[in-house]
Scaffold this active site. Structure first.
Site, short mmCIF file in Angstrom:
data_model
loop_
_atom_site.label_atom_id
_atom_site.label_comp_id
_atom_site.label_asym_id
_atom_site.label_seq_id
_atom_site.Cartn_x
_atom_site.Cartn_y
_atom_site.Cartn_z
N GLU A 123 -5.13 -2.51 8.18
CA GLU A 123 -4.35 -1.38 8.64
C GLU A 123 -5.19 -0.12 8.65
O GLU A 123 -6.13 0.03 7.86
CB GLU A 123 -3.15 -1.13 7.71
CG GLU A 123 -2.00 -2.07 7.89
CD GLU A 123 -0.83 -1.69 6.99
OE1 GLU A 123 0.27 -2.19 7.23
OE2 GLU A 123 -1.03 -0.89 6.05
N GLU A 167 10.46 -0.09 3.75
CA GLU A 167 9.44 0.84 3.30
C GLU A 167 8.58 1.30 4.48
O GLU A 167 8.13 0.48 5.28
CB GLU A 167 8.57 0.21 2.22
CG GLU A 167 9.35 -0.18 0.98
CD GLU A 167 8.47 -0.46 -0.22
OE1 GLU A 167 7.23 -0.46 -0.06
OE2 GLU A 167 9.01 -0.67 -1.32
N ARG A 190 15.73 -7.00 -1.86
CA ARG A 190 16.45 -6.97 -3.13
C ARG A 190 16.87 -5.55 -3.43
O ARG A 190 16.54 -4.62 -2.69
CB ARG A 190 15.53 -7.47 -4.26
CG ARG A 190 14.21 -6.70 -4.32
CD ARG A 190 13.38 -7.05 -5.52
NE ARG A 190 12.03 -6.54 -5.46
CZ ARG A 190 11.67 -5.30 -5.72
NH1 ARG A 190 12.59 -4.40 -6.07
NH2 ARG A 190 10.40 -4.91 -5.63
N HIS A 248 -0.79 2.38 -7.36
CA HIS A 248 0.20 1.78 -6.46
C HIS A 248 1.50 1.42 -7.15
O HIS A 248 2.33 0.70 -6.59
CB HIS A 248 -0.38 0.53 -5.76
CG HIS A 248 -1.64 0.81 -4.99
ND1 HIS A 248 -1.65 1.53 -3.81
CD2 HIS A 248 -2.94 0.48 -5.23
CE1 HIS A 248 -2.89 1.63 -3.37
NE2 HIS A 248 -3.69 1.01 -4.21
N ASN A 285 11.56 -4.82 1.11
CA ASN A 285 11.89 -5.43 -0.18
C ASN A 285 13.29 -5.99 -0.06
O ASN A 285 14.26 -5.25 0.11
CB ASN A 285 11.81 -4.41 -1.31
CG ASN A 285 10.38 -4.05 -1.63
OD1 ASN A 285 9.56 -4.92 -1.89
ND2 ASN A 285 10.05 -2.78 -1.59
N LYS A 288 3.51 -10.06 4.90
CA LYS A 288 3.40 -8.77 5.58
C LYS A 288 3.00 -8.90 7.04
O LYS A 288 3.47 -8.14 7.89
CB LYS A 288 2.40 -7.88 4.82
CG LYS A 288 2.88 -7.42 3.46
CD LYS A 288 1.82 -6.57 2.78
CE LYS A 288 2.34 -5.94 1.49
NZ LYS A 288 2.72 -6.93 0.48
N GLU A 340 6.74 -2.52 4.96
CA GLU A 340 7.25 -3.81 4.50
C GLU A 340 8.71 -3.68 4.13
O GLU A 340 9.26 -2.57 4.10
CB GLU A 340 6.45 -4.32 3.29
CG GLU A 340 6.52 -3.43 2.06
CD GLU A 340 5.64 -3.93 0.93
OE1 GLU A 340 5.29 -5.12 0.93
OE2 GLU A 340 5.30 -3.14 0.04
#
Length: 629
Positions: free
Chosen positions: A200, A275, A297, A235, A295, A116, A293
């Site tokens: 963050e 995202e 896939r 989450h 992903n 990240k 971030e």
């Protein structure tokens, strides 16, 4: 076009890939563990290879066995699905080095977006807005504390290699930072083998907005609009939808443009998701949406994008992996209607969402709903893999229509004896705040009291159960007499047993319940029922000291011995199911009078594991007549 495809995954996503591959004339090869030999995806593939035993580390995560299976079956390419090895750059490289096609992101892109902190630095360089924070290499506690103080509380500590909600801690005040940092690092080390973190700014009204992107090997890159995945629990996504509620055209253009810019920054190929975290306190605004971030896939929630665009994203993956250009230019893509997806899990919300495993004696879904599922009626949910039973996907002309259809789909779902979150999903989709689009990542926590069905049957369930057993009392003159009193409506008091407990119920008009094999299905819930047994004694059982299994699973630790004295709250046993551990505690001070299981035992929900008794105070010599165990 690829001619043969090995699917390095299982269950729902394997079936999803097989469905598209068959339509395109591609031969499919399934791989499976021994416990999955009877699963639908194995039967539906053109060929299948067993690659190991039940634990994923001995089967689906064995890169050598997957490559060996590909060579043995003559596969031309490998599709990793999602989860398992789908974002593993080493596996992608080994597939490519073996001369096989890789239906996934380039290894370099996986690595670039895998951590990240590095991903955020790359995005800043590409001009993509990033959440205010610290992503530096200096990981000393003093530097991290200083950066958090400068950002301003609350802040979020996140493991750079994290995912799935692990390695994350919210810190509300400077005094709590050191303790939370150590906790986060311990979890990160255990889960990812990497203790590095970033800091963050914590967004107080967070919305989870993500954009579906696609790239090809010819330099093409497009987006297929956004999804909102804000409804989460711990989450983990629960309900996803597309498009995002409250997203105007200008904000959509800015966010989707940023997503394409992010994909181009890493020369992305294939399906990916960018995202973003949005501050929804004043609605969705372009200046309050930041990169979180990527992903690298296909996502679990890709069907909602398919529903609003009319595109098959697995087909896009296969065409791009075959060297073709993207099937559509950006200007040819548009949004039609609204789509929602709910994840039906094998878990029991009324017991803290503990996992539920076992046979699927009944598995029925209402008509008119897209169901992506890895299991079928007559199969089983095992403790070895993800507990998702199915995805319920609906599409409507408007958001209100889609929400109504999703709630109805969840209410009409019938699963037994495995417990599910169907009623929970139905309540969430029908909640006034959800219907109004007032959603953020804290929605479920805020409304948990009204979303989680009670452990006891509702009056509607009891009335439906009583109505269902009335035919059984037809031969009894005392219960079959109706209208016996002048000027009174006919009504009866019915003794019924629901979930093992007796109830006296006044007969009510019929309901929309479905009854099958002694189980009543109503509004997504399932209740075993029948006439009250003559030998039933209210409250009977193993006694207050009985330690019962709250979920099916494996006993991984027995921490007490028979005859041992224990204190209230002392850990006695530990159960594990679907990677979740549950410690069982002594309900009061006492002595272990019975120990029924040993370490390694597999037990069903409700199994008596141990029993403790309160010590007997004896003032004078006396004898006891205690039943021998």
């Amino acid at each position: 076009m690829i001619q043969s495809l090995l699917i390095a995954n299982r269950g729902e996503i394997a079936r999803r890939i097989i469905r598209t591959a068959r339509r395109l004339g591609i031969r499919t090869i399934a791989v499976h563990s021994d416990v999955d030999a009877g699963m639908p995806f194995v039967r539906e593939a053109d060929e299948a290879v067993c690659i190991g035993t039940a634990p994923a580390t001995d089967s689906y995560l064995r890169q050598d066995r997957l490559l060996e299976a590909a060579r043995a079956t003559g596969a031309a390419a490998i599709h990793p699905g999602y989860g398992f090895l789908s974002e593993n750059a080493e596996f992608a490289e080994r597939v490519i080095d073996a001369g096989l096609g890789w239906v996934g992101a380039p290894p370099a892109a996986i690595r670039a977006m895998g951590l990240k902190d590095a991903a955020k630095r790359r995005m800043i360089a590409a001009g993509v807005p990033v959440t205010p924070g610290y992503f530096g290499a200096d990981q000393s506690p003093e530097r991290l504390q200083a950066e958090a103080d400068a950002i301003g509380y609350p802040v979020l500590i996140k493991a750079v290699a994290g995912g799935g909600g692990k390695g994350m801690r919210k810190v509300d005040a400077a005094a709590d930072f050191a303790e939370m940092l150590e906790s986060c690092k311990r979890e990160a080390a255990a889960s990812f083998g990497n203790t590095q973190v970033l800091i963050e700014k914590y967004i107080l009204s967070p919305r989870h907005i993500e954009v579906q992107v696609f790239g090809d090997t010819h330099g093409g890159a497009v987006h297929l609009f956004e999804r909102d995945c804000s409804l989460q629990r711990r989450h983990q996504k629960v309900i996803e939808e597309a498009p995002a509620p409250g997203m105007d055209s200008a904000t959509r253009a800015a966010v989707c443009e940023a997503a394409v810019k992010a994909a181009r920054a890493v020369d992305y190929v294939g399906a990916g998701t960018i995202e973003f975290i949005a501050d929804g306190s004043e609605g969705l605004r372009a200046d309050r949406i930041w990169f979180m971030e990527m992903n690298t896939r296909l996502q679990v929630e890709h069907p909602v994008t398919e529903a609003i665009t009319g595109q098959d994203l697995v087909e896009w993956q296969l065409r791009v992996a075959s060297g073709e250009r993207l099937p559509c230019a950006q200007e040819a893509l548009s949004i039609t209607g609204w789509a929602m997806e709910a994840r039906l899990y094998a878990e029991n919300p009324s017991t803290g969402f503990l996992p539920s495993t076992g046979p699927l004696d009944r598995l029925r879904f209402p008509a008119g709903v897209r169901i992506d599922s890895g299991v079928e009626e007559g199969g089983a949910v095992t403790p070895y893999y993800d507990p998702m039973i199915a995805k319920l996907i609906v599409h409507g002309a408007t958001r209100n229509e889609a929400a109504a259809r999703l709630a109805a789909a969840a209410r009409g779902t019938q699963v037994w004896p495995v417990r599910t979150n169907a009623a929970f999903l139905a309540r969430a989709a029908a909640h006034p705040d959800f219907v109004a689009g007032r959603v953020d990542t804290g929605f479920i926590e805020r409304h948990a009291e009204t979303l989680i069905p009670p452990a006891e049957p509702s009056p509607a369930v009891l009335a439906a159960a009583a109505a269902a057993i009335l035919p059984e009392a037809a031969g009894d003159p005392w219960t079959s007499l109706r209208g016996f009193r002048a000027n009174a409506e006919a009504s009866r008091r019915i003794e019924v047993e629901v979930a093992g407990k007796p109830y006296l119920v006044t007969e009510q008009p019929g309901s929309a319940a479905v009854v099958a094999d002694g189980v009543l299905f109503l509004d997504g819930e399932a209740w075993p029922f029948g006439p009250r047994r003559a030998d039933h004694i209210a409250g009977a059982g193993e006694g207050d000291g009985a330690i019962l299994a709250p979920m099916p699973g494996r006993v991984i630790a027995v921490l007490v011995e028979s005859g041992q004295a224990v204190t209230k709250g002392q850990r006695m046993l530990v159960l594990e199911a679907m990677k979740m551990e549950q410690a069982l505690l002594a309900p009061f001070d006492g002595v272990v009078a019975a120990l029924k299981v040993s370490e390694g035992a597999q037990v069903a929900e409700g199994t008596m594991l141990a029993r403790i008794e309160k010590p007997v105070a004896i003032d004078a010599p006396a004898t006891t007549n205690r039943e021998s165990e």
